[in-house]
Write a protein that holds these residues in place. Structure first.
Motif, PDB file in Angstrom:
ATOM      1  N   ALA A 174       0.845  -1.193   0.000  1.00  0.00           N
ATOM      2  CA  ALA A 174       0.000   0.000   0.000  1.00  0.00           C
ATOM      3  C   ALA A 174       0.883   1.247   0.000  1.00  0.00           C
ATOM      4  CB  ALA A 174      -0.914   0.010   1.227  1.00  0.00           C
ATOM      5  N   LYS A 175       0.493   2.242  -0.756  1.00  0.00           N
ATOM      6  CA  LYS A 175       1.326   3.444  -0.877  1.00  0.00           C
ATOM      7  C   LYS A 175       1.469   4.182   0.463  1.00  0.00           C
ATOM      8  CE  LYS A 175      -2.543   6.336  -2.468  1.00  0.00           C
ATOM      9  NZ  LYS A 175      -3.008   7.213  -3.581  1.00  0.00           N
ATOM     10  N   PRO A 215       6.217  10.153   4.498  1.00  0.00           N
ATOM     11  CA  PRO A 215       6.625  11.413   3.859  1.00  0.00           C
ATOM     12  C   PRO A 215       8.042  11.791   4.268  1.00  0.00           C
ATOM     13  CG  PRO A 215       5.124  11.827   5.680  1.00  0.00           C
ATOM     14  CD  PRO A 215       5.142  10.341   5.479  1.00  0.00           C
ATOM     15  N   GLY A 216       8.662  12.640   3.462  1.00  0.00           N
ATOM     16  CA  GLY A 216      10.012  13.079   3.774  1.00  0.00           C
ATOM     17  C   GLY A 216      11.061  12.129   3.242  1.00  0.00           C
ATOM     18  N   LEU A 217      12.282  12.312   3.721  1.00  0.00           N
ATOM     19  CA  LEU A 217      13.419  11.502   3.281  1.00  0.00           C
ATOM     20  C   LEU A 217      14.079  10.854   4.485  1.00  0.00           C
ATOM     21  CD1 LEU A 217      15.340  10.615   0.994  1.00  0.00           C
ATOM     22  CD2 LEU A 217      16.692  12.665   1.470  1.00  0.00           C
ATOM     23  N   THR A 218      14.032   9.536   4.530  1.00  0.00           N
ATOM     24  CA  THR A 218      14.669   8.782   5.609  1.00  0.00           C
ATOM     25  C   THR A 218      15.477   7.644   4.975  1.00  0.00           C
ATOM     26  OG1 THR A 218      12.906   7.145   5.918  1.00  0.00           O
ATOM     27  CG2 THR A 218      12.673   9.243   7.078  1.00  0.00           C
ATOM     28  N   GLY A 234      10.998   6.212   3.821  1.00  0.00           N
ATOM     29  CA  GLY A 234      10.323   7.024   2.821  1.00  0.00           C
ATOM     30  C   GLY A 234      11.295   7.838   1.990  1.00  0.00           C
ATOM     31  N   ASN A 235      10.966   7.987   0.694  1.00  0.00           N
ATOM     32  CA  ASN A 235      11.796   8.797  -0.196  1.00  0.00           C
ATOM     33  C   ASN A 235      11.019   9.091  -1.472  1.00  0.00           C
ATOM     34  OD1 ASN A 235      12.548   6.645  -2.333  1.00  0.00           O
ATOM     35  ND2 ASN A 235      13.123   5.661  -0.399  1.00  0.00           N
ATOM     36  N   ASP A 236      11.485  10.086  -2.209  1.00  0.00           N
ATOM     37  CA  ASP A 236      10.797  10.495  -3.429  1.00  0.00           C
ATOM     38  C   ASP A 236      10.802   9.407  -4.493  1.00  0.00           C
ATOM     39  OD1 ASP A 236      10.164  12.964  -2.377  1.00  0.00           O
ATOM     40  OD2 ASP A 236      11.919  13.977  -3.229  1.00  0.00           O
ATOM     41  N   HIS A 237      11.866   8.612  -4.537  1.00  0.00           N
ATOM     42  CA  HIS A 237      11.947   7.551  -5.543  1.00  0.00           C
ATOM     43  C   HIS A 237      10.791   6.566  -5.378  1.00  0.00           C
ATOM     44  CE1 HIS A 237      15.981   8.940  -6.495  1.00  0.00           C
ATOM     45  NE2 HIS A 237      16.307   8.855  -5.220  1.00  0.00           N
ATOM     46  N   ALA A 238      10.547   6.138  -4.139  1.00  0.00           N
ATOM     47  CA  ALA A 238       9.477   5.173  -3.887  1.00  0.00           C
ATOM     48  C   ALA A 238       8.109   5.793  -4.150  1.00  0.00           C
ATOM     49  CB  ALA A 238       9.565   4.655  -2.453  1.00  0.00           C
ATOM     50  N   ARG A 239       7.933   7.056  -3.750  1.00  0.00           N
ATOM     51  CA  ARG A 239       6.646   7.711  -3.978  1.00  0.00           C
ATOM     52  C   ARG A 239       6.375   7.854  -5.476  1.00  0.00           C
ATOM     53  NH1 ARG A 239       8.063  10.048   0.964  1.00  0.00           N
ATOM     54  NH2 ARG A 239       9.473  11.554   0.003  1.00  0.00           N
ATOM     55  N   ALA A 240       7.414   8.133  -6.245  1.00  0.00           N
ATOM     56  CA  ALA A 240       7.248   8.254  -7.695  1.00  0.00           C
ATOM     57  C   ALA A 240       6.850   6.915  -8.307  1.00  0.00           C
ATOM     58  CB  ALA A 240       8.537   8.768  -8.329  1.00  0.00           C
ATOM     59  N   ALA A 290       3.233   6.541  -7.715  1.00  0.00           N
ATOM     60  CA  ALA A 290       2.479   7.489  -8.532  1.00  0.00           C
ATOM     61  C   ALA A 290       2.385   7.024  -9.988  1.00  0.00           C
ATOM     62  CB  ALA A 290       3.139   8.861  -8.469  1.00  0.00           C
ATOM     63  N   GLU A 291       3.407   6.313 -10.449  1.00  0.00           N
ATOM     64  CA  GLU A 291       3.412   5.813 -11.821  1.00  0.00           C
ATOM     65  C   GLU A 291       2.632   4.510 -11.965  1.00  0.00           C
ATOM     66  OE1 GLU A 291       7.499   5.478 -12.767  1.00  0.00           O
ATOM     67  OE2 GLU A 291       7.884   7.637 -12.607  1.00  0.00           O
ATOM     68  N   GLY A 292       2.162   3.983 -10.821  1.00  0.00           N
ATOM     69  CA  GLY A 292       1.384   2.749 -10.862  1.00  0.00           C
ATOM     70  C   GLY A 292       2.217   1.506 -11.028  1.00  0.00           C
ATOM     71  N   LYS A 293       3.515   1.585 -10.726  1.00  0.00           N
ATOM     72  CA  LYS A 293       4.393   0.433 -10.852  1.00  0.00           C
ATOM     73  C   LYS A 293       4.436  -0.348  -9.550  1.00  0.00           C
ATOM     74  CE  LYS A 293       7.467   2.739 -14.154  1.00  0.00           C
ATOM     75  NZ  LYS A 293       8.853   3.189 -14.416  1.00  0.00           N
ATOM     76  N   VAL A 294       4.755  -1.642  -9.648  1.00  0.00           N
ATOM     77  CA  VAL A 294       4.925  -2.476  -8.457  1.00  0.00           C
ATOM     78  C   VAL A 294       6.319  -2.242  -7.928  1.00  0.00           C
ATOM     79  CG1 VAL A 294       5.004  -4.801  -7.543  1.00  0.00           C
ATOM     80  CG2 VAL A 294       3.332  -4.223  -9.292  1.00  0.00           C
TER      81      VAL A 294
END
Length: 228
Positions: free
Chosen positions: A201-202, A207-210, A214-220, A223-227
């Motif tokens: 689950a997303k 949020p943020g960078l740890t 959590g990180n922007d790469h995983a959120r992206a 967002a792109e609908g990839k597994v």
């Protein structure tokens, strides 16, 4: 996760019974680093080692320090169940491990041991780090700081692959500290074949960078609908 890894060991080692010399497996258990009952590397390695010897005609031994050249020479596979990154038993040993694998021998990394320490552990972008690149060449994937995710959730493994190693494995669910969004060598590298595919689950990506939550790469990726 661990069930699939154990199945991999059992099937890979039992297929050649009676056709070749008895295989020898080394289980390298890391030290205890968490609270009581958590990340019991030695206990888990002993359990897997004993179970493997019951189910297949192999020699298996649990060790707690990096094997010397003679021990590696005798072994056919090395299973590492330990903490990763700064505490990884293979830290500083990738040349030895590469020679071991290039001789036709096998490597299994369980849990946090899927991630090696970066040459620059403070960097927030470690994808091209020399140590991580070397590790990915050996393992196919890497639990990379500031890119990969580790968190507790109930993963439902209900879509087993058709790979022969999955024969007899039925769908199941497991609440555990799961590792996902690992850094791979690249598309079509042929070094990773999924046995179960699950989509976290997303909301599990904070949020943020740890380093691992959590990180922007995983959120992206979500967002792109990839597994991931």
């Amino acid at each position: 996760m661990r069930i699939s890894i154990h199945a991999l060991l059992f099937v890979a080692l039992s297929c050649g019974q009676g056709l070749a010399a008895q295989k020898r497996i080394l289980f390298l258990a890391g030290s205890n680093s968490h609270n009581w009952g958590q990340h019991k590397h030695l206990a888990g390695s002993n359990l897997l080692c004993a179970s493997l010897k019951e189910g297949a005609d192999v020699e298996a031994e649990v060790i707690t320090t990096w094997p010397d050249a003679a021990a590696l020479e005798k072994a056919d596979a090395l299973v590492i169940y330990a903490d990763g990154w700064h505490a990884h038993p293979a830290k500083g040993k990738l040349a030895d491990l590469g020679a071991f694998m290039n001789s036709g021998k096998g490597l299994v990394a369980i849990h946090w041991a899927t991630g090696i320490q970066a040459e620059d552990p403070e960097s927030k972008e470690q994808g091209n780090d020399p140590q991580r690149v070397k590790w990915r060449e050996l393992m196919g994937t890497d639990f990379e700081a500031y890119y990969s995710i580790s968190t507790f959730w109930e993963a439902k493994y209900d879509k087993p692959s058709s790979h022969q190693i999955m024969r007899g494995v039925k769908p199941f669910s497991l609440y555990d500290e799961c590792y996902f969004h690992l850094r791979e060598c690249g598309h079509n590298h042929g070094k990773v074949e999924p046995l179960f595919t699950v989509s976290p689950a997303k909301e599990l990506v904070e949020p943020g960078l740890t380093p691992y939550r959590g990180n922007d790469h995983a959120r992206a990726t979500f967002a792109e609908g990839k597994v991931p």
